[in-house]
Design an enzyme around this catalytic site. Structure first.
Site, PDB file in Angstrom:
ATOM      1  N   ARG A  39      35.913  -6.041  -3.194  1.00  0.00           N
ATOM      2  CA  ARG A  39      35.362  -7.201  -3.751  1.00  0.00           C
ATOM      3  C   ARG A  39      34.285  -7.209  -3.198  1.00  0.00           C
ATOM      4  O   ARG A  39      33.824  -7.604  -2.085  1.00  0.00           O
ATOM      5  CB  ARG A  39      36.354  -8.151  -3.839  1.00  0.00           C
ATOM      6  CG  ARG A  39      35.972  -9.379  -4.474  1.00  0.00           C
ATOM      7  CD  ARG A  39      37.097 -10.390  -4.581  1.00  0.00           C
ATOM      8  NE  ARG A  39      38.143  -9.998  -5.517  1.00  0.00           N
ATOM      9  CZ  ARG A  39      39.210 -10.938  -6.149  1.00  0.00           C
ATOM     10  NH1 ARG A  39      39.159 -11.882  -5.883  1.00  0.00           N
ATOM     11  NH2 ARG A  39      39.832 -10.275  -7.003  1.00  0.00           N
ATOM     12  N   LYS A  75      42.745  -4.587   1.274  1.00  0.00           N
ATOM     13  CA  LYS A  75      41.727  -5.423   0.475  1.00  0.00           C
ATOM     14  C   LYS A  75      40.476  -5.369   1.173  1.00  0.00           C
ATOM     15  O   LYS A  75      40.459  -5.438   2.505  1.00  0.00           O
ATOM     16  CB  LYS A  75      42.025  -6.622  -0.005  1.00  0.00           C
ATOM     17  CG  LYS A  75      41.284  -7.229  -1.189  1.00  0.00           C
ATOM     18  CD  LYS A  75      42.043  -6.458  -2.375  1.00  0.00           C
ATOM     19  CE  LYS A  75      41.161  -6.822  -3.552  1.00  0.00           C
ATOM     20  NZ  LYS A  75      41.835  -6.381  -4.730  1.00  0.00           N
ATOM     21  N   GLY A 181      38.225  -7.867 -22.838  1.00  0.00           N
ATOM     22  CA  GLY A 181      37.320  -7.058 -21.941  1.00  0.00           C
ATOM     23  C   GLY A 181      37.846  -5.710 -22.063  1.00  0.00           C
ATOM     24  O   GLY A 181      38.587  -5.177 -22.852  1.00  0.00           O
ATOM     25  N   ASP A 202      37.761 -15.144 -26.352  1.00  0.00           N
ATOM     26  CA  ASP A 202      36.733 -14.706 -25.232  1.00  0.00           C
ATOM     27  C   ASP A 202      35.689 -15.710 -24.975  1.00  0.00           C
ATOM     28  O   ASP A 202      35.390 -16.398 -26.366  1.00  0.00           O
ATOM     29  CB  ASP A 202      36.281 -13.436 -25.372  1.00  0.00           C
ATOM     30  CG  ASP A 202      35.855 -12.784 -24.019  1.00  0.00           C
ATOM     31  OD1 ASP A 202      36.208 -11.682 -23.606  1.00  0.00           O
ATOM     32  OD2 ASP A 202      34.896 -13.145 -23.502  1.00  0.00           O
ATOM     33  N   ASN A 259      44.589 -11.547 -12.685  1.00  0.00           N
ATOM     34  CA  ASN A 259      44.912 -11.538 -11.492  1.00  0.00           C
ATOM     35  C   ASN A 259      45.194 -13.037 -10.991  1.00  0.00           C
ATOM     36  O   ASN A 259      44.582 -13.874 -11.637  1.00  0.00           O
ATOM     37  CB  ASN A 259      43.964 -10.788 -10.345  1.00  0.00           C
ATOM     38  CG  ASN A 259      44.128  -9.609 -10.505  1.00  0.00           C
ATOM     39  OD1 ASN A 259      45.236  -8.804 -10.644  1.00  0.00           O
ATOM     40  ND2 ASN A 259      43.067  -8.911 -10.146  1.00  0.00           N
TER      41      ASN A 259
HETATM   42  N1  NAD Z   1      40.696  -3.426 -15.063  1.00  0.00           N
HETATM   43  C1  NAD Z   1      41.693  -3.151 -14.427  1.00  0.00           C
HETATM   44  O1  NAD Z   1      41.949  -1.898 -14.132  1.00  0.00           O
HETATM   45  C2  NAD Z   1      42.504  -4.289 -13.854  1.00  0.00           C
HETATM   46  C3  NAD Z   1      43.545  -3.790 -13.096  1.00  0.00           C
HETATM   47  C4  NAD Z   1      44.504  -5.260 -12.484  1.00  0.00           C
HETATM   48  C5  NAD Z   1      44.054  -6.566 -12.643  1.00  0.00           C
HETATM   49  N2  NAD Z   1      42.987  -6.586 -13.646  1.00  0.00           N
HETATM   50  C6  NAD Z   1      42.622  -8.067 -13.960  1.00  0.00           C
HETATM   51  O2  NAD Z   1      42.615  -8.112 -15.463  1.00  0.00           O
HETATM   52  C7  NAD Z   1      41.661  -9.159 -15.937  1.00  0.00           C
HETATM   53  C8  NAD Z   1      40.994  -8.539 -17.135  1.00  0.00           C
HETATM   54  O3  NAD Z   1      40.068  -7.360 -16.362  1.00  0.00           O
HETATM   55  P1  NAD Z   1      39.165  -6.535 -17.083  1.00  0.00           P
HETATM   56  O4  NAD Z   1      38.915  -5.141 -16.273  1.00  0.00           O
HETATM   57  O5  NAD Z   1      39.289  -6.399 -18.639  1.00  0.00           O
HETATM   58  O6  NAD Z   1      37.884  -7.486 -16.988  1.00  0.00           O
HETATM   59  P2  NAD Z   1      36.363  -7.517 -17.967  1.00  0.00           P
HETATM   60  O7  NAD Z   1      35.546  -8.218 -16.970  1.00  0.00           O
HETATM   61  O8  NAD Z   1      36.131  -6.106 -18.601  1.00  0.00           O
HETATM   62  O9  NAD Z   1      37.138  -8.740 -19.357  1.00  0.00           O
HETATM   63  C9  NAD Z   1      37.329  -9.802 -18.908  1.00  0.00           C
HETATM   64  C10 NAD Z   1      36.882 -10.712 -20.322  1.00  0.00           C
HETATM   65  O10 NAD Z   1      37.385 -11.899 -19.959  1.00  0.00           O
HETATM   66  C11 NAD Z   1      36.430 -12.721 -20.700  1.00  0.00           C
HETATM   67  N3  NAD Z   1      36.438 -14.128 -20.138  1.00  0.00           N
HETATM   68  C12 NAD Z   1      35.948 -14.587 -19.076  1.00  0.00           C
HETATM   69  N4  NAD Z   1      36.342 -15.928 -18.764  1.00  0.00           N
HETATM   70  C13 NAD Z   1      37.206 -16.279 -19.885  1.00  0.00           C
HETATM   71  C14 NAD Z   1      37.878 -17.330 -20.342  1.00  0.00           C
HETATM   72  N5  NAD Z   1      38.090 -18.629 -19.687  1.00  0.00           N
HETATM   73  N6  NAD Z   1      38.582 -17.343 -21.476  1.00  0.00           N
HETATM   74  C15 NAD Z   1      38.740 -16.202 -22.131  1.00  0.00           C
HETATM   75  N7  NAD Z   1      37.829 -14.953 -22.034  1.00  0.00           N
HETATM   76  C16 NAD Z   1      37.169 -15.064 -20.787  1.00  0.00           C
HETATM   77  C17 NAD Z   1      35.009 -11.879 -20.383  1.00  0.00           C
HETATM   78  O11 NAD Z   1      33.871 -12.515 -21.251  1.00  0.00           O
HETATM   79  C18 NAD Z   1      35.475 -10.604 -20.321  1.00  0.00           C
HETATM   80  O12 NAD Z   1      35.191 -10.044 -21.852  1.00  0.00           O
HETATM   81  C19 NAD Z   1      41.133  -9.545 -14.635  1.00  0.00           C
HETATM   82  O13 NAD Z   1      41.555 -10.776 -14.283  1.00  0.00           O
HETATM   83  C20 NAD Z   1      41.190  -8.242 -13.733  1.00  0.00           C
HETATM   84  O14 NAD Z   1      41.155  -8.900 -12.460  1.00  0.00           O
HETATM   85  C21 NAD Z   1      42.267  -5.673 -14.154  1.00  0.00           C
END
Ligand code: NAD
Length: 347
Positions: A39, A75, A181, A202, A259
């Site tokens: 991070r 982490k 996302g 979103d 998360n």
């Molecule tokens: N990418 C991975 O492999 C992965 C793995 C484990 C956990 N996660 C968790 O899953 C979640 C999504 O991950 P991601 O990789 O798709 O992230 P990303 O950044 O690609 O997408 C997140 C989306 O959420 C939107 N957003 C932000 N705040 C918002 C709100 N209050 N209401 C609605 N939409 C909102 C953003 O505009 C973005 O489009 C995160 O919490 C991330 O920590 C992701």
């Protein structure tokens, strides 16, 4: 987090090139080498970054244990000050500092992308050791983990649907996906292919355009939680489920990758009292780490790694059965499964 100091090892170092605080927290190596992403973000103080690393590394221990991985929890946090300007040079210097630190741990800790870092940053770390996962495919990694994470969420969602509705299929069900996302868009596509009515939300107006181009309905973020639905998928930020928001939830099943969805542990009880089945986020979101470690560390082929990710469905069914038969929340049942693995490995 418990009050006792439960971590095996915590390294806090001032990067010799960047001058930034680098924190690698290793909570447990009971099941194998510790894993956990890197991070890179702003904190009010570096001690806040340390607290984040301690909390997140503990969560990684449970995530890996429930997913059946022979890995422990760790982490990394690179803590930027409130006013630090993250230039390209500073970013590279910090990653080089971290690459050196990870190499010195000789494989007992492995990292990957997290908030503020991505597959390209792993290429810098890999100049020092092979212990950085999810580099782009052309650099020997498996790239962005959003796709496998979405596959795992879908497996968890179908297992949850079987438990709640008696049918794993989502055909004809209304599903609200909050956050369109990397993971949310993959989940929405899988649900649409299954015949679900997909409603997307979103905060980013560009994502609204993308959602409507894919033919999904739209709900404004402020109304996503209370929109009439069978399933709610938190796929944006953490902290969406609190004692204040749970009563507004319309869907009887909540499962998604975001998360730290609960503002505090006891919200799991509030969800159960409100008649909502909540699949713990660290169980539903494990697909990315399961896929990357299976491919990059355990040398599975794509198909075999994908099957392992789909196994998250069986894990969720096991958790829900255990929760039902023991009269506990899925949160507590998942914790019991992880603790049983940790105790048996330690004895
Ligand atoms: N990418 C991975 O492999 C992965 C793995 C484990 C956990 N996660 C968790 O899953 C979640 C999504 O991950 P991601 O990789 O798709 O992230 P990303 O950044 O690609 O997408 C997140 C989306 O959420 C939107 N957003 C932000 N705040 C918002 C709100 N209050 N209401 C609605 N939409 C909102 C953003 O505009 C973005 O489009 C995160 O919490 C991330 O920590 C992701």
């Amino acid at each position: 987090m418990s009050q006792a100091f439960a971590h095996e090892e915590v390294v806090v170092r001032r990067g010799s090139r960047s001058g930034l605080p680098l924190i690698v927290a290793i909570h447990s190596r009971t099941l194998g080498p510790a894993v956990g992403g890197c991070r890179l973000r702003r904190y009010d103080t570096w001690q806040d970054g340390l607290a984040d690393a301690l909390r997140l590394s503990e969560a990684m221990t449970y995530k890996a244990a429930v997913a059946g991985l022979d890995f422990g929890g760790g982490k990394t946090v690179i803590a930027l000050g409130k006013d630090t300007e993250l230039t390209a040079d500073l970013r590279r210097a910090a990653l080089e500092d971290l690459g050196e630190l990870i190499a010195s741990l000789q494989g007992s800790y492995r990292t990957g992308p997290d908030i503020g870092t991505g597959p390209d940053d792993m290429v810098v770390l890999r100049r020092f050791s092979p212990y950085a996962h999810c580099a782009p495919v052309e650099h020997g990694g498996t790239g962005d983990s959003g796709g496998p994470t979405a596959t795992g969420v879908l497996a968890a969602l179908h297992a949850g649907a079987r438990h709640v509705f008696g049918d794993a299929s989502c055909t004809g069900r209304t599903v609200v996906v909050s956050g369109f996302g990397s993971v949310g868009s993959g989940v929405a596509a899988g649900l649409a292919a299954d015949g679900a009515h997909v409603v997307v939300s979103d905060v980013d107006p560009l994502r609204k355009k993308a959602a409507s181009a894919s033919g999904y309905r739209w709900v404004e973020p402020g109304h996503a939680l209370s929109a009439p639905a069978d399933i709610f998928v938190p796929a944006a930020v953490g902290g969406v489920l609190s004692k204040a928001t749970v009563p507004r939830l319309a869907a009887p099943l909540v499962v998604g990758p975001a998360n730290n969805q609960l503002t505090e542990e006891s919200v799991a009880d509030a969800l159960a009292e409100h008649g909502v089945v909540w699949i713990p986020d660290y169980v539903a979101s494990a697909g990315g780490i399961v896929y990357a470690l299976s491919r990059e560390s355990e040398h599975y082929g794509h198909e075999a790694a994908q099957k392992r990710v789909e196994g998250i469905g069986a894990t969720v069914s096991h958790i829900l059965d255990l929760a039902r038969s023991n009269g506990v929340t899925p949160q507590r049942a998942a914790r019991q499964i992880a603790e049983a693995r940790l105790v048996s490995a330690a004895s």
